[in-house]
Design a protein around this motif. Structure first.
Motif, PDB file in Angstrom:
ATOM      1  N   UNK A 191       0.838  -1.197   0.000  1.00 27.26           N
ATOM      2  CA  UNK A 191       0.000   0.000   0.000  1.00 27.26           C
ATOM      3  C   UNK A 191       0.875   1.250   0.000  1.00 27.26           C
ATOM      4  N   UNK A 192       0.234   2.373  -0.314  1.00 31.51           N
ATOM      5  CA  UNK A 192       0.912   3.658  -0.150  1.00 31.51           C
ATOM      6  C   UNK A 192      -0.007   4.571   0.643  1.00 31.51           C
ATOM      7  N   UNK A 193       0.605   5.484   1.394  1.00 32.20           N
ATOM      8  CA  UNK A 193      -0.205   6.415   2.177  1.00 32.20           C
ATOM      9  C   UNK A 193      -0.582   7.606   1.307  1.00 32.20           C
ATOM     10  N   UNK A 194      -1.799   8.091   1.516  1.00 33.89           N
ATOM     11  CA  UNK A 194      -2.316   9.194   0.699  1.00 33.89           C
ATOM     12  C   UNK A 194      -1.774  10.545   1.142  1.00 33.89           C
ATOM     13  N   UNK A 195      -1.533  10.689   2.436  1.00 32.04           N
ATOM     14  CA  UNK A 195      -1.061  11.969   2.977  1.00 32.04           C
ATOM     15  C   UNK A 195       0.181  11.736   3.812  1.00 32.04           C
ATOM     16  N   UNK A 196       1.042  12.734   3.864  1.00 29.89           N
ATOM     17  CA  UNK A 196       2.267  12.645   4.655  1.00 29.89           C
ATOM     18  C   UNK A 196       1.954  12.435   6.130  1.00 29.89           C
ATOM     19  N   UNK A 197       2.844  11.713   6.789  1.00 29.35           N
ATOM     20  CA  UNK A 197       2.780  11.540   8.240  1.00 29.35           C
ATOM     21  C   UNK A 197       4.090  12.085   8.815  1.00 29.35           C
ATOM     22  N   UNK A 198       4.164  13.422   8.977  1.00 30.51           N
ATOM     23  CA  UNK A 198       5.429  14.040   9.396  1.00 30.51           C
ATOM     24  C   UNK A 198       5.935  13.521  10.744  1.00 30.51           C
ATOM     25  N   UNK A 199       5.034  13.152  11.634  1.00 30.78           N
ATOM     26  CA  UNK A 199       5.461  12.647  12.945  1.00 30.78           C
ATOM     27  C   UNK A 199       6.174  11.304  12.834  1.00 30.78           C
ATOM     28  N   UNK A 223       3.891  11.692   1.737  1.00 33.14           N
ATOM     29  CA  UNK A 223       2.754  11.161   0.986  1.00 33.14           C
ATOM     30  C   UNK A 223       3.308  10.264  -0.113  1.00 33.14           C
ATOM     31  N   UNK A 224       2.658   9.129  -0.332  1.00 34.30           N
ATOM     32  CA  UNK A 224       3.114   8.190  -1.344  1.00 34.30           C
ATOM     33  C   UNK A 224       4.101   7.158  -0.845  1.00 34.30           C
ATOM     34  N   UNK A 225       4.474   7.232   0.445  1.00 37.27           N
ATOM     35  CA  UNK A 225       5.389   6.227   0.992  1.00 37.27           C
ATOM     36  C   UNK A 225       4.749   4.847   0.861  1.00 37.27           C
ATOM     37  N   UNK A 226       5.544   3.870   0.474  1.00 37.39           N
ATOM     38  CA  UNK A 226       5.056   2.521   0.230  1.00 37.39           C
ATOM     39  C   UNK A 226       5.399   1.634   1.420  1.00 37.39           C
ATOM     40  N   UNK A 227       4.398   0.840   1.840  1.00 39.02           N
ATOM     41  CA  UNK A 227       4.593  -0.078   2.957  1.00 39.02           C
ATOM     42  C   UNK A 227       3.840  -1.375   2.736  1.00 39.02           C
ATOM     43  N   UNK A 228       3.955  -2.272   3.707  1.00 37.96           N
ATOM     44  CA  UNK A 228       3.331  -3.584   3.644  1.00 37.96           C
ATOM     45  C   UNK A 228       2.431  -3.790   4.857  1.00 37.96           C
ATOM     46  N   UNK A 229       1.221  -4.313   4.621  1.00 33.94           N
ATOM     47  CA  UNK A 229       0.304  -4.619   5.714  1.00 33.94           C
ATOM     48  C   UNK A 229       0.860  -5.812   6.487  1.00 33.94           C
ATOM     49  N   UNK A 230       1.074  -5.624   7.803  1.00 37.84           N
ATOM     50  CA  UNK A 230       1.615  -6.701   8.632  1.00 37.84           C
ATOM     51  C   UNK A 230       0.618  -7.197   9.680  1.00 37.84           C
ATOM     52  N   UNK A 231      -0.508  -6.489   9.818  1.00 35.68           N
ATOM     53  CA  UNK A 231      -1.557  -6.934  10.744  1.00 35.68           C
ATOM     54  C   UNK A 231      -2.872  -6.268  10.348  1.00 35.68           C
ATOM     55  N   UNK A 232      -3.958  -7.014  10.485  1.00 39.09           N
ATOM     56  CA  UNK A 232      -5.297  -6.483  10.198  1.00 39.09           C
ATOM     57  C   UNK A 232      -6.077  -6.462  11.512  1.00 39.09           C
TER      58      UNK A 232
END
Length: 66
Positions: free
Chosen positions: A9-17, A22-31
């Motif tokens: 997935x990628x995030x829609x908005x930046x997470x400065x904290x 925005x657009x950072x790509x990651x992997x779902x590791x828990x639902x």
């Protein structure tokens, strides 16, 4: 949108904290299946080291088809 483990997935908005743009790509590791579905998403650097792991709701994410 329903995501599963190991979805990319990628995030829609930046997470400065979390130092994630925005657009950072990651992997779902828990639902999480409580009131609203949420997902623990792990973000790694180019060497595969975890940079951040954040719980996010589906509206904050876009699935990247693989």
């Amino acid at each position: 949108m329903a995501l599963g483990l190991h979805d990319v997935v990628e995030i829609k908005e930046a997470l400065p904290e979390e130092n994630l743009p925005a657009g950072a790509v990651g992997t779902v590791v828990h639902v999480y299946h409580r009131h609203d579905s949420a997902y623990e998403v792990e973000f790694a650097d180019e060497n595969g080291r975890t940079v951040s792991s954040v719980a996010l709701t589906a509206d904050k994410l876009s699935e990247i088809p693989t």
